[in-house]
Design an enzyme around this catalytic site. Structure first.
Site, short mmCIF file in Angstrom:
data_model
loop_
_atom_site.label_atom_id
_atom_site.label_comp_id
_atom_site.label_asym_id
_atom_site.label_seq_id
_atom_site.Cartn_x
_atom_site.Cartn_y
_atom_site.Cartn_z
N ASP A 1 43.70 50.27 13.86
CA ASP A 1 42.72 50.86 12.92
C ASP A 1 41.29 50.33 13.07
O ASP A 1 40.63 50.04 12.06
CB ASP A 1 43.19 50.64 11.46
CG ASP A 1 44.51 51.34 11.16
OD1 ASP A 1 45.09 51.97 12.06
OD2 ASP A 1 44.97 51.24 10.00
N LYS B 1 48.61 57.70 11.74
CA LYS B 1 49.52 57.37 10.62
C LYS B 1 48.83 57.63 9.31
O LYS B 1 47.60 57.61 9.23
CB LYS B 1 49.97 55.91 10.74
CG LYS B 1 48.81 54.94 10.73
CD LYS B 1 49.26 53.52 11.00
CE LYS B 1 48.12 52.55 10.87
NZ LYS B 1 47.45 52.55 9.55
N CYS C 1 47.36 46.59 7.45
CA CYS C 1 47.97 47.31 8.57
C CYS C 1 48.40 46.40 9.72
O CYS C 1 49.42 46.66 10.37
CB CYS C 1 47.05 48.43 9.03
SG CYS C 1 46.97 49.76 7.80
C1 VGL Z 1 44.45 49.96 5.81
C2 VGL Z 1 44.33 50.13 3.53
C3 VGL Z 1 44.49 51.48 3.60
C4 VGL Z 1 44.41 49.09 7.03
C5 VGL Z 1 44.62 51.33 5.90
O1 VGL Z 1 44.10 49.60 8.14
O2 VGL Z 1 44.67 47.87 6.89
N1 VGL Z 1 44.32 49.37 4.63
N2 VGL Z 1 44.62 52.08 4.79
#
Ligand code: VGL
Ligand code: ZN
Length: 204
Positions: A10, A108, A153
């Protein structure tokens, strides 16, 4: 080595300073992650990829507070600001990330009713993304995880990776955390206890 993969979690605009769910110093890891991409044969990226109105957004639950927890059919869920909306600028990888070498991008969080922190399973811990099968079929058994956010994540992905039998290292110097109510300390302890190797190569 041929049996190793780097998994970049991410590393998207919305998790970097100026983004909708900015992680402090999120952009600082980009040069190091790029070095690691250069030095690794197999690179996989994850991309948080939510439809507008996703159930993990506080805005989808009128009257509820940002960053509060609610009970969903699959368990507790933190409520986030709207982020990583499919196709938005915020959902793009950081513009400095050398992502072209990646062999696979796992998206995702695209099912409206369930969040997905982990690269391997949605937050019900039961619905697979297909990543474990992909890696196994490729003969990859050793993973290094980097990216954002350490305590969400990255941690969820690392815990599922060891559960799925992968030798798993998290490079903490190539991660940054959100740290909600002590979540960073908890995540580090949980990963260590589960058999994730935590490394920090920060000089000095
Ligand atoms: C994430 C919160 C919501 C992350 C993704 O990448 O850690 N955290 N969506
Ligand atoms: Zn998300």
């Amino acid at each position: 080595m041929a049996d190793e993969a780097l998994v970049v979690i991410d590393l998207q605009n919305d998790f970097c300073p100026g983004g909708a769910l900015a992680v402090a110093g999120g952009d600082e890891i980009v040069p190091l992650v790029n070095d690691m991409i250069r030095r690794t044969d197999h690179v996989v990226l994850t991309q948080d990829w939510h439809p507008a109105g996703h159930s993990s957004f506080a805005s989808s639950h009128p009257g509820s507070q940002l960053y509060s927890m609610i009970e969903m059919p699959y368990g507790p869920q933190t409520l986030w600001p709207d982020h990583c909306i499919q196709g938005s600028l915020g959902s793009d990888f950081h513009s400095g990330l050398a992502w072209t070498k990646a062999e696979l991008v796992i998206r995702k969080g695209f099912r409206p009713a369930i969040d997905s922190y982990s690269a391997f399973f949605e937050n019900d811990h039961a619905t697979p993304t297909g990543l474990a099968g992909y890696l196994r079929e490729r003969g990859i058994d050793t993973l290094t995880l980097v990216g954002l956010a350490t305590d969400f994540c990255v941690a969820f992905s690392a815990l599922d990776a060891v559960k799925q039998g992968f030798r798993t290292t998290v490079r903490l110097d190539a991660c940054r955390g959100i740290d909600l109510n002590g979540s960073l300390e908890t995540a580090l302890a949980t990963m260590r206890d589960a058999g994730v190797t935590l490394e920090d190569h920060t000089a000095g």
